[in-house]
Design a protein around this motif. Structure first.
Motif, PDB file in Angstrom:
ATOM      1  N   ALA A 217       9.903  19.170 -27.006  1.00  0.00           N
ATOM      2  CA  ALA A 217      10.499  18.131 -27.844  1.00  0.00           C
ATOM      3  C   ALA A 217      11.985  18.391 -28.062  1.00  0.00           C
ATOM      4  CB  ALA A 217       9.763  18.068 -29.177  1.00  0.00           C
ATOM      5  N   ALA A 218      12.347  19.638 -28.346  1.00  0.00           N
ATOM      6  CA  ALA A 218      13.751  19.978 -28.590  1.00  0.00           C
ATOM      7  C   ALA A 218      14.599  19.786 -27.340  1.00  0.00           C
ATOM      8  CB  ALA A 218      13.857  21.417 -29.082  1.00  0.00           C
ATOM      9  N   SER A 219      13.986  19.929 -26.164  1.00  0.00           N
ATOM     10  CA  SER A 219      14.709  19.800 -24.899  1.00  0.00           C
ATOM     11  C   SER A 219      14.760  18.365 -24.397  1.00  0.00           C
ATOM     12  CB  SER A 219      14.056  20.703 -23.837  1.00  0.00           C
ATOM     13  OG  SER A 219      14.042  22.048 -24.252  1.00  0.00           O
ATOM     14  N   GLY A 220      14.161  17.444 -25.143  1.00  0.00           N
ATOM     15  CA  GLY A 220      14.182  16.036 -24.731  1.00  0.00           C
ATOM     16  C   GLY A 220      13.110  15.676 -23.739  1.00  0.00           C
ATOM     17  N   SER A 221      12.112  16.538 -23.574  1.00  0.00           N
ATOM     18  CA  SER A 221      11.017  16.275 -22.636  1.00  0.00           C
ATOM     19  C   SER A 221       9.818  15.720 -23.389  1.00  0.00           C
ATOM     20  CB  SER A 221      10.620  17.562 -21.913  1.00  0.00           C
ATOM     21  OG  SER A 221       9.441  17.384 -21.144  1.00  0.00           O
ATOM     22  N   GLY A 222       9.104  14.813 -22.764  1.00  0.00           N
ATOM     23  CA  GLY A 222       7.822  14.393 -23.292  1.00  0.00           C
ATOM     24  C   GLY A 222       6.775  15.441 -22.994  1.00  0.00           C
ATOM     25  N   PHE A 223       5.626  15.293 -23.610  1.00  0.00           N
ATOM     26  CA  PHE A 223       4.533  16.244 -23.408  1.00  0.00           C
ATOM     27  C   PHE A 223       3.262  15.468 -23.065  1.00  0.00           C
ATOM     28  CE2 PHE A 223       0.925  18.831 -24.601  1.00  0.00           C
ATOM     29  CZ  PHE A 223       1.288  20.115 -24.198  1.00  0.00           C
ATOM     30  N   VAL A 224       2.576  15.922 -22.026  1.00  0.00           N
ATOM     31  CA  VAL A 224       1.332  15.292 -21.586  1.00  0.00           C
ATOM     32  C   VAL A 224       0.215  16.324 -21.687  1.00  0.00           C
ATOM     33  CG1 VAL A 224       0.105  14.227 -19.655  1.00  0.00           C
ATOM     34  CG2 VAL A 224       2.515  13.683 -20.054  1.00  0.00           C
ATOM     35  N   ALA A 225      -0.839  15.965 -22.394  1.00  0.00           N
ATOM     36  CA  ALA A 225      -1.975  16.869 -22.598  1.00  0.00           C
ATOM     37  C   ALA A 225      -3.061  16.590 -21.575  1.00  0.00           C
ATOM     38  CB  ALA A 225      -2.533  16.693 -24.005  1.00  0.00           C
ATOM     39  N   PHE A 226      -3.540  17.659 -20.914  1.00  0.00           N
ATOM     40  CA  PHE A 226      -4.709  17.490 -20.058  1.00  0.00           C
ATOM     41  C   PHE A 226      -5.848  18.339 -20.604  1.00  0.00           C
ATOM     42  CE2 PHE A 226      -2.450  20.973 -17.802  1.00  0.00           C
ATOM     43  CZ  PHE A 226      -3.470  21.904 -17.649  1.00  0.00           C
ATOM     44  N   SER A 227      -7.041  18.116 -20.085  1.00  0.00           N
ATOM     45  CA  SER A 227      -8.280  18.730 -20.580  1.00  0.00           C
ATOM     46  C   SER A 227      -8.464  18.476 -22.072  1.00  0.00           C
ATOM     47  CB  SER A 227      -8.285  20.245 -20.295  1.00  0.00           C
ATOM     48  OG  SER A 227      -9.567  20.794 -20.508  1.00  0.00           O
ATOM     49  N   PRO A 228      -8.317  17.224 -22.513  1.00  0.00           N
ATOM     50  CA  PRO A 228      -8.379  16.938 -23.955  1.00  0.00           C
ATOM     51  C   PRO A 228      -9.757  17.136 -24.560  1.00  0.00           C
ATOM     52  CG  PRO A 228      -8.380  14.891 -22.717  1.00  0.00           C
ATOM     53  CD  PRO A 228      -8.120  15.992 -21.716  1.00  0.00           C
ATOM     54  N   LEU A 229     -10.790  17.117 -23.721  1.00  0.00           N
ATOM     55  CA  LEU A 229     -12.160  17.281 -24.211  1.00  0.00           C
ATOM     56  C   LEU A 229     -12.745  18.633 -23.810  1.00  0.00           C
ATOM     57  CD1 LEU A 229     -13.472  13.655 -23.527  1.00  0.00           C
ATOM     58  CD2 LEU A 229     -12.563  14.609 -25.659  1.00  0.00           C
ATOM     59  N   ALA A 230     -11.855  19.580 -23.491  1.00  0.00           N
ATOM     60  CA  ALA A 230     -12.284  20.954 -23.170  1.00  0.00           C
ATOM     61  C   ALA A 230     -13.360  20.970 -22.092  1.00  0.00           C
ATOM     62  CB  ALA A 230     -12.754  21.672 -24.431  1.00  0.00           C
ATOM     63  N   GLN A 231     -13.084  20.272 -20.972  1.00  0.00           N
ATOM     64  CA  GLN A 231     -13.999  20.214 -19.836  1.00  0.00           C
ATOM     65  C   GLN A 231     -15.370  19.650 -20.215  1.00  0.00           C
ATOM     66  OE1 GLN A 231     -12.966  21.006 -16.618  1.00  0.00           O
ATOM     67  NE2 GLN A 231     -10.986  21.112 -17.623  1.00  0.00           N
ATOM     68  N   GLY A 232     -15.387  18.796 -21.230  1.00  0.00           N
ATOM     69  CA  GLY A 232     -16.633  18.155 -21.637  1.00  0.00           C
ATOM     70  C   GLY A 232     -17.275  18.764 -22.866  1.00  0.00           C
ATOM     71  N   LEU A 233     -16.775  19.921 -23.300  1.00  0.00           N
ATOM     72  CA  LEU A 233     -17.364  20.581 -24.460  1.00  0.00           C
ATOM     73  C   LEU A 233     -17.255  19.711 -25.709  1.00  0.00           C
ATOM     74  CD1 LEU A 233     -18.724  23.332 -25.028  1.00  0.00           C
ATOM     75  CD2 LEU A 233     -16.475  24.181 -25.734  1.00  0.00           C
ATOM     76  N   LEU A 234     -16.184  18.913 -25.789  1.00  0.00           N
ATOM     77  CA  LEU A 234     -15.949  18.074 -26.962  1.00  0.00           C
ATOM     78  C   LEU A 234     -16.434  16.639 -26.787  1.00  0.00           C
ATOM     79  CD1 LEU A 234     -12.401  19.460 -27.818  1.00  0.00           C
ATOM     80  CD2 LEU A 234     -14.410  19.593 -29.304  1.00  0.00           C
ATOM     81  N   THR A 235     -17.297  16.421 -25.814  1.00  0.00           N
ATOM     82  CA  THR A 235     -17.822  15.065 -25.619  1.00  0.00           C
ATOM     83  C   THR A 235     -19.049  14.782 -26.469  1.00  0.00           C
ATOM     84  OG1 THR A 235     -19.261  15.774 -23.799  1.00  0.00           O
ATOM     85  CG2 THR A 235     -17.031  15.005 -23.223  1.00  0.00           C
ATOM     86  N   GLY A 236     -19.671  15.802 -27.000  1.00  0.00           N
ATOM     87  CA  GLY A 236     -20.916  15.615 -27.722  1.00  0.00           C
ATOM     88  C   GLY A 236     -22.150  15.812 -26.864  1.00  0.00           C
ATOM     89  N   ARG A 237     -21.959  16.069 -25.576  1.00  0.00           N
ATOM     90  CA  ARG A 237     -23.103  16.236 -24.683  1.00  0.00           C
ATOM     91  C   ARG A 237     -23.885  17.509 -24.975  1.00  0.00           C
ATOM     92  NH1 ARG A 237     -23.207  15.415 -18.582  1.00  0.00           N
ATOM     93  NH2 ARG A 237     -25.296  14.787 -19.210  1.00  0.00           N
ATOM     94  N   TYR A 238     -23.226  18.479 -25.612  1.00  0.00           N
ATOM     95  CA  TYR A 238     -23.841  19.794 -25.762  1.00  0.00           C
ATOM     96  C   TYR A 238     -24.284  20.078 -27.195  1.00  0.00           C
ATOM     97  CZ  TYR A 238     -21.747  20.237 -21.175  1.00  0.00           C
ATOM     98  OH  TYR A 238     -21.410  20.031 -19.858  1.00  0.00           O
ATOM     99  N   LEU A 239     -24.372  19.065 -28.022  1.00  0.00           N
ATOM    100  CA  LEU A 239     -24.754  19.270 -29.413  1.00  0.00           C
ATOM    101  C   LEU A 239     -26.205  19.724 -29.550  1.00  0.00           C
ATOM    102  CD1 LEU A 239     -23.005  16.156 -31.003  1.00  0.00           C
ATOM    103  CD2 LEU A 239     -22.301  18.552 -31.202  1.00  0.00           C
ATOM    104  N   ASP A 240     -27.037  19.411 -28.563  1.00  0.00           N
ATOM    105  CA  ASP A 240     -28.447  19.790 -28.608  1.00  0.00           C
ATOM    106  C   ASP A 240     -28.822  20.713 -27.456  1.00  0.00           C
ATOM    107  OD1 ASP A 240     -29.120  18.201 -30.927  1.00  0.00           O
ATOM    108  OD2 ASP A 240     -28.912  16.453 -29.629  1.00  0.00           O
ATOM    109  N   GLY A 241     -27.812  21.406 -26.903  1.00  0.00           N
ATOM    110  CA  GLY A 241     -28.094  22.299 -25.790  1.00  0.00           C
ATOM    111  C   GLY A 241     -27.410  21.826 -24.514  1.00  0.00           C
ATOM    112  N   ILE A 242     -27.918  22.287 -23.369  1.00  0.00           N
ATOM    113  CA  ILE A 242     -27.271  22.028 -22.082  1.00  0.00           C
ATOM    114  C   ILE A 242     -28.096  21.016 -21.285  1.00  0.00           C
ATOM    115  CG2 ILE A 242     -26.422  23.050 -19.943  1.00  0.00           C
ATOM    116  CD1 ILE A 242     -26.306  25.736 -21.401  1.00  0.00           C
ATOM    117  N   PRO A 243     -27.618  19.780 -21.142  1.00  0.00           N
ATOM    118  CA  PRO A 243     -28.341  18.793 -20.328  1.00  0.00           C
ATOM    119  C   PRO A 243     -28.420  19.233 -18.868  1.00  0.00           C
ATOM    120  CG  PRO A 243     -26.678  17.738 -21.710  1.00  0.00           C
ATOM    121  CD  PRO A 243     -26.416  19.202 -21.783  1.00  0.00           C
ATOM    122  N   GLN A 244     -29.489  18.905 -18.211  1.00  0.00           N
ATOM    123  CA  GLN A 244     -29.703  19.334 -16.834  1.00  0.00           C
ATOM    124  C   GLN A 244     -28.662  18.759 -15.871  1.00  0.00           C
ATOM    125  OE1 GLN A 244     -31.894  21.667 -15.630  1.00  0.00           O
ATOM    126  NE2 GLN A 244     -32.123  22.044 -17.826  1.00  0.00           N
TER     127      GLN A 244
END
Length: 334
Positions: A217-244
């Motif tokens: 930000a201080a250098s005048g560059s924008g920032f782009v975030a990748f892996s926003p869902l932690a490779q799927g960990l934050l999708t909710g798919r794993y709340l009840d374990g590991i789907p097949q």
């Protein structure tokens, strides 16, 4: 020859998409960009690739993020993007902001990896041929090369812009001191870094803790975030374990060892916060990134148009109370 003429939605810029300025530049990017790392290469039916890309553009996603070795197999995501250009996107090229990168393994031998002038230049030439383009909007050095003099890598980026093969340049995953040097070097040659990419999500806070988010930000560059869902960990798919049928079950980029009992408790607690906000866990995780105005855009991947639609719902509630942020911080830093 165009096989099936594509007419994008006339409401694509009036349908809820938010655009953010990339640092100190004239470029506006959509809050969500379409990442083509997985599910856009040779392992995917082109009809689905086309469906996802068309849906994204119809919803105002103008930024398409690629790299030379995206697929799988290497180069095939760019090849499929080239097919999209030939079949449907060519009339709308000037409405698009197309990114590619080089820095990781691409072809055998000593010149198909890292950050030499030879590799970066040859890789971009190959990418342009695959994508059926005369230029890309931004070309990234995909990672810092500790062996090649940084001046060589950066001067190659400068010369790529001066040759008209890219309009802007960016950096991805550079350590702080290398990024500091690179921002200064590029700015002194009137080819400033437009965007800095890094992994960033509720569980991966390194851009904050390392200082690279503030430096960008201080250098005048924008920032782009990748892996926003932690490779799927934050999708909710794993709340009840590991789907097949999950990425974790297949051992692809998300290992079973990650889902400890403690992690499961954290995910469920985050899901409770999301539910209280009227969101899914994935929607809240995406909205959490957009809370920070230094984040220009968030790269989302998808295996279907429906997943893109789900992700876009995060735009409906991207504000957080101080209490919510404190609770999320506590869970993310444990």
């Amino acid at each position: 020859m165009i096989e099936s003429p594509y007419q994008p939605s006339p409401d694509r810029y009036d349908d809820g998409m938010i655009y953010r300025r990339a640092g100190r530049s004239g470029v506006l990017l959509p809050a969500f960009s379409l990442g083509m790392w997985h599910n856009f290469g040779s392992g995917q039916a082109f009809s689905n690739v086309q469906r996802m890309a068309h849906y994204a553009f119809d919803r105002g996603i103008t930024h398409f993020d690629l790299a030379n070795n995206y697929g799988p197999a290497y180069g095939t995501a760019e090849e499929n993007f080239g097919r999209l250009m030939e079949r449907s996107f060519r009339p709308y090229r000037d409405e698009m902001f197309i990114a590619t990168k080089a820095g990781y393994d691409m072809w055998p031998g000593p010149y198909g990896n890292w950050g030499s002038r030879k590799y970066l230049t040859a890789s971009l030439d190959q990418s342009l041929r695959r994508m059926k383009l005369d230029y890309v909007d931004i070309f990234y050095s995909h990672r810092h090369d500790p062996e090649t003099p940084l001046e060589e890598t950066l001067q190659a980026l400068v010369d790529i812009v001066r040759r008209g093969k890219a309009l802007y340049v960016g950096l991805s995953r550079y350590p702080l001191e290398a990024a500091r040097f690179a921002f200064r070097y590029l700015a002194e040659r009137d080819v400033p870094c437009l965007l800095f990419q890094d992994r960033y999500n509720i569980f991966s806070r390194q851009p904050e803790t390392s200082g690279v988010l503030s430096l960008s930000a201080a250098s005048g560059s924008g920032f782009v975030a990748f892996s926003p869902l932690a490779q799927g960990l934050l999708t909710g798919r794993y709340l009840d374990g590991i789907p097949q049928d999950s990425r974790m079950a297949a051992g692809r980029s998300l290992q079973r060892e990650v889902l400890t009992d403690a992690m499961l408790e954290r995910l469920r607690a985050l899901n409770d916060i999301a539910r209280q906000r009227g969101q899914t866990l994935a929607e809240m995780a995406l909205a959490w990134l957009l809370r920070d105005k230094r984040v220009t855009s968030v790269i989302v991947g998808a295996s279907s148009a429906a997943q893109i639609e789900d992700n876009l719902r995060a735009l409906e509630n991207a504000s957080f109370s101080d209490d919510e942020l404190a609770r999320i911080d506590a869970l993310s830093r444990e």
